[in-house]
Design a protein around this motif. Sequence first.
Motif, PDB file in Angstrom:
ATOM      1  N   SER A   4       0.857  -1.189   0.000  1.00 14.78           N
ATOM      2  CA  SER A   4       0.000   0.000   0.000  1.00 14.78           C
ATOM      3  C   SER A   4       0.888   1.233   0.000  1.00 14.78           C
ATOM      4  O   SER A   4       2.013   1.199   0.500  1.00 14.78           O
ATOM      5  CB  SER A   4      -0.874   0.050   1.257  1.00 14.78           C
ATOM      6  OG  SER A   4      -1.662  -1.093   1.384  1.00 14.78           O
ATOM      7  N   LEU A   5       0.361   2.330  -0.524  1.00 12.46           N
ATOM      8  CA  LEU A   5       1.076   3.600  -0.532  1.00 12.46           C
ATOM      9  C   LEU A   5       0.095   4.695  -0.149  1.00 12.46           C
ATOM     10  O   LEU A   5      -1.055   4.690  -0.594  1.00 12.46           O
ATOM     11  CB  LEU A   5       1.651   3.898  -1.920  1.00 12.46           C
ATOM     12  CG  LEU A   5       2.480   5.174  -2.057  1.00 12.46           C
ATOM     13  CD1 LEU A   5       3.780   5.059  -1.269  1.00 12.46           C
ATOM     14  CD2 LEU A   5       2.781   5.458  -3.510  1.00 12.46           C
ATOM     15  N   VAL A   6       0.540   5.627   0.681  1.00  8.42           N
ATOM     16  CA  VAL A   6      -0.321   6.709   1.129  1.00  8.42           C
ATOM     17  C   VAL A   6       0.471   8.011   1.167  1.00  8.42           C
ATOM     18  O   VAL A   6       1.662   8.010   1.474  1.00  8.42           O
ATOM     19  CB  VAL A   6      -0.929   6.393   2.524  1.00  8.42           C
ATOM     20  CG1 VAL A   6       0.144   6.253   3.584  1.00  8.42           C
ATOM     21  CG2 VAL A   6      -1.940   7.434   2.928  1.00  8.42           C
ATOM     22  N   ARG A   7      -0.202   9.094   0.822  1.00  3.96           N
ATOM     23  CA  ARG A   7       0.360  10.429   0.990  1.00  3.96           C
ATOM     24  C   ARG A   7      -0.263  11.010   2.260  1.00  3.96           C
ATOM     25  O   ARG A   7      -1.474  10.918   2.469  1.00  3.96           O
ATOM     26  CB  ARG A   7       0.012  11.327  -0.202  1.00  3.96           C
ATOM     27  CG  ARG A   7       0.469  12.766   0.011  1.00  3.96           C
ATOM     28  CD  ARG A   7       0.020  13.671  -1.116  1.00  3.96           C
ATOM     29  NE  ARG A   7       0.195  15.065  -0.718  1.00  3.96           N
ATOM     30  CZ  ARG A   7       0.565  16.027  -1.548  1.00  3.96           C
ATOM     31  NH1 ARG A   7       0.794  15.759  -2.810  1.00  3.96           N
ATOM     32  NH2 ARG A   7       0.699  17.257  -1.108  1.00  3.96           N
ATOM     33  N   ILE A   8       0.576  11.608   3.111  1.00  7.21           N
ATOM     34  CA  ILE A   8       0.088  12.206   4.350  1.00  7.21           C
ATOM     35  C   ILE A   8       0.454  13.685   4.346  1.00  7.21           C
ATOM     36  O   ILE A   8       1.627  14.033   4.209  1.00  7.21           O
ATOM     37  CB  ILE A   8       0.694  11.532   5.596  1.00  7.21           C
ATOM     38  CG1 ILE A   8       0.545  10.009   5.521  1.00  7.21           C
ATOM     39  CG2 ILE A   8       0.046  12.066   6.866  1.00  7.21           C
ATOM     40  CD1 ILE A   8       1.367   9.260   6.541  1.00  7.21           C
ATOM     41  N   ASP A   9      -0.567  14.540   4.469  1.00  4.01           N
ATOM     42  CA  ASP A   9      -0.359  15.988   4.568  1.00  4.01           C
ATOM     43  C   ASP A   9      -0.579  16.400   6.018  1.00  4.01           C
ATOM     44  O   ASP A   9      -1.632  16.110   6.587  1.00  4.01           O
ATOM     45  CB  ASP A   9      -1.334  16.728   3.648  1.00  4.01           C
ATOM     46  CG  ASP A   9      -1.017  16.498   2.186  1.00  4.01           C
ATOM     47  OD1 ASP A   9      -0.237  17.290   1.641  1.00  4.01           O
ATOM     48  OD2 ASP A   9      -1.541  15.518   1.608  1.00  4.01           O
ATOM     49  N   TYR A  10       0.404  17.071   6.589  1.00  2.60           N
ATOM     50  CA  TYR A  10       0.342  17.499   7.985  1.00  2.60           C
ATOM     51  C   TYR A  10       0.216  19.014   8.043  1.00  2.60           C
ATOM     52  O   TYR A  10       1.036  19.731   7.455  1.00  2.60           O
ATOM     53  CB  TYR A  10       1.619  17.121   8.745  1.00  2.60           C
ATOM     54  CG  TYR A  10       1.973  15.658   8.710  1.00  2.60           C
ATOM     55  CD1 TYR A  10       1.615  14.811   9.748  1.00  2.60           C
ATOM     56  CD2 TYR A  10       2.695  15.124   7.638  1.00  2.60           C
ATOM     57  CE1 TYR A  10       1.955  13.464   9.725  1.00  2.60           C
ATOM     58  CE2 TYR A  10       3.044  13.791   7.609  1.00  2.60           C
ATOM     59  CZ  TYR A  10       2.674  12.972   8.650  1.00  2.60           C
ATOM     60  OH  TYR A  10       3.016  11.641   8.618  1.00  2.60           O
ATOM     61  N   ALA A  11      -0.770  19.511   8.759  1.00  8.25           N
ATOM     62  CA  ALA A  11      -0.868  20.949   9.025  1.00  8.25           C
ATOM     63  C   ALA A  11       0.273  21.340   9.958  1.00  8.25           C
ATOM     64  O   ALA A  11       0.850  20.485  10.636  1.00  8.25           O
ATOM     65  CB  ALA A  11      -2.209  21.260   9.687  1.00  8.25           C
ATOM     66  N   PRO A  12       0.618  22.626  10.016  1.00  8.12           N
ATOM     67  CA  PRO A  12       1.620  23.042  10.989  1.00  8.12           C
ATOM     68  C   PRO A  12       1.219  22.558  12.391  1.00  8.12           C
ATOM     69  O   PRO A  12       0.076  22.734  12.811  1.00  8.12           O
ATOM     70  CB  PRO A  12       1.604  24.565  10.897  1.00  8.12           C
ATOM     71  CG  PRO A  12       1.153  24.828   9.484  1.00  8.12           C
ATOM     72  CD  PRO A  12       0.152  23.740   9.197  1.00  8.12           C
ATOM     73  N   TYR A  13       2.127  21.898  13.059  1.00  9.59           N
ATOM     74  CA  TYR A  13       1.939  21.333  14.401  1.00  9.59           C
ATOM     75  C   TYR A  13       0.907  20.202  14.436  1.00  9.59           C
ATOM     76  O   TYR A  13       0.521  19.751  15.511  1.00  9.59           O
ATOM     77  CB  TYR A  13       1.608  22.423  15.426  1.00  9.59           C
ATOM     78  CG  TYR A  13       2.616  23.553  15.397  1.00  9.59           C
ATOM     79  CD1 TYR A  13       3.923  23.349  15.826  1.00  9.59           C
ATOM     80  CD2 TYR A  13       2.271  24.801  14.896  1.00  9.59           C
ATOM     81  CE1 TYR A  13       4.862  24.377  15.767  1.00  9.59           C
ATOM     82  CE2 TYR A  13       3.209  25.830  14.831  1.00  9.59           C
ATOM     83  CZ  TYR A  13       4.497  25.611  15.275  1.00  9.59           C
ATOM     84  OH  TYR A  13       5.433  26.617  15.203  1.00  9.59           O
ATOM     85  N   GLY A  14       0.480  19.739  13.279  1.00  4.80           N
ATOM     86  CA  GLY A  14      -0.459  18.618  13.217  1.00  4.80           C
ATOM     87  C   GLY A  14       0.251  17.300  13.468  1.00  4.80           C
ATOM     88  O   GLY A  14       1.481  17.219  13.439  1.00  4.80           O
ATOM     89  N   GLN A  15      -0.547  16.267  13.711  1.00  4.40           N
ATOM     90  CA  GLN A  15       0.069  14.973  13.991  1.00  4.40           C
ATOM     91  C   GLN A  15      -0.755  13.811  13.468  1.00  4.40           C
ATOM     92  O   GLN A  15      -1.950  13.942  13.210  1.00  4.40           O
ATOM     93  CB  GLN A  15       0.290  14.801  15.492  1.00  4.40           C
ATOM     94  CG  GLN A  15      -0.979  14.654  16.311  1.00  4.40           C
ATOM     95  CD  GLN A  15      -0.689  14.272  17.751  1.00  4.40           C
ATOM     96  OE1 GLN A  15      -0.403  13.105  18.031  1.00  4.40           O
ATOM     97  NE2 GLN A  15      -0.762  15.247  18.640  1.00  4.40           N
ATOM     98  N   ASN A  16      -0.092  12.707  13.304  1.00  2.00           N
ATOM     99  CA  ASN A  16      -0.713  11.416  13.092  1.00  2.00           C
ATOM    100  C   ASN A  16      -0.525  10.721  14.442  1.00  2.00           C
ATOM    101  O   ASN A  16       0.585  10.307  14.779  1.00  2.00           O
ATOM    102  CB  ASN A  16      -0.012  10.670  11.959  1.00  2.00           C
ATOM    103  CG  ASN A  16      -0.764   9.450  11.519  1.00  2.00           C
ATOM    104  OD1 ASN A  16      -1.804   9.110  12.057  1.00  2.00           O
ATOM    105  ND2 ASN A  16      -0.210   8.764  10.533  1.00  2.00           N
ATOM    106  N   PRO A  17      -1.584  10.649  15.267  1.00  2.60           N
ATOM    107  CA  PRO A  17      -1.436  10.224  16.659  1.00  2.60           C
ATOM    108  C   PRO A  17      -0.961   8.774  16.790  1.00  2.60           C
ATOM    109  O   PRO A  17      -0.994   8.011  15.819  1.00  2.60           O
ATOM    110  CB  PRO A  17      -2.840  10.400  17.233  1.00  2.60           C
ATOM    111  CG  PRO A  17      -3.746  10.319  16.075  1.00  2.60           C
ATOM    112  CD  PRO A  17      -2.983  10.878  14.906  1.00  2.60           C
ATOM    113  N   PRO A  18      -0.533   8.393  17.995  1.00  2.32           N
ATOM    114  CA  PRO A  18      -0.049   7.026  18.199  1.00  2.32           C
ATOM    115  C   PRO A  18      -1.032   5.975  17.680  1.00  2.32           C
ATOM    116  O   PRO A  18      -2.222   5.994  18.006  1.00  2.32           O
ATOM    117  CB  PRO A  18       0.115   6.942  19.728  1.00  2.32           C
ATOM    118  CG  PRO A  18       0.436   8.353  20.127  1.00  2.32           C
ATOM    119  CD  PRO A  18      -0.433   9.198  19.223  1.00  2.32           C
ATOM    120  N   HIS A  19      -0.488   5.087  16.851  1.00  2.00           N
ATOM    121  CA  HIS A  19      -1.290   4.037  16.228  1.00  2.00           C
ATOM    122  C   HIS A  19      -0.371   2.873  15.875  1.00  2.00           C
ATOM    123  O   HIS A  19       0.848   2.971  16.025  1.00  2.00           O
ATOM    124  CB  HIS A  19      -2.005   4.570  14.971  1.00  2.00           C
ATOM    125  CG  HIS A  19      -1.083   4.987  13.876  1.00  2.00           C
ATOM    126  ND1 HIS A  19      -0.378   6.184  13.892  1.00  2.00           N
ATOM    127  CD2 HIS A  19      -0.725   4.361  12.729  1.00  2.00           C
ATOM    128  CE1 HIS A  19       0.353   6.282  12.797  1.00  2.00           C
ATOM    129  NE2 HIS A  19       0.164   5.193  12.073  1.00  2.00           N
TER     130      HIS A  19
END
Length: 130
Positions: A4-19
Motif C-alpha cells: 500500500s502507498l499513502v500520501r500524508i499531509d500534515y498541518a503546521p503542528y499537526g500529527q498522526n497520533p499514536p497508532h
Amino acid sequence: MGISLVRIDYAPYGQNPPHTHPRATEILVLVEGTLYVGFVSSNQDNNRLFAKVLNPGDVFVFPIGMIHFQVNIGKTPAVAFAGLGSQNAGVITIADTVFGSMPPISPEILAQAFQLDVNVVKDLEAKFKN
C-alpha cells in the motif's frame, strides 16, 4: 499486490497520533517540512522510544505492530509518503480504540490501568465517543 502507498499531509503542528499497523511494516519518506517521528519497542525491550527529527529526503521505518506517531514540528505544512508492506495493513489508533470502544471499557478498569482518576477517564471516553 501485497503493498500500500499513502500520501500524508500534515498541518503546521499537526500529527498522526499514536497508532499501529497489525499486518505491515511502514516506511515513511518525508518530502516537505519537518517531522518528529518515533515508535515504541515491546514490553520485553523496556518500551524504548526510537525517535528522530526528519527533514526532506529522510526515511524512517516503523516495524510491524509497533505503536508509532508523526508530528509536524514546523510552522509550515509537511508532506510525506508512506509505503506499507501489505494491501491490508490495518490501523489501530490507540486513544480512539481504548477510550472510544463500543461498548465502553469500564472507567474503573482504565483508571487503574493508566493510573488516572476515574473522572479523567470518563472525560476522555466522552471525547472519544463515536
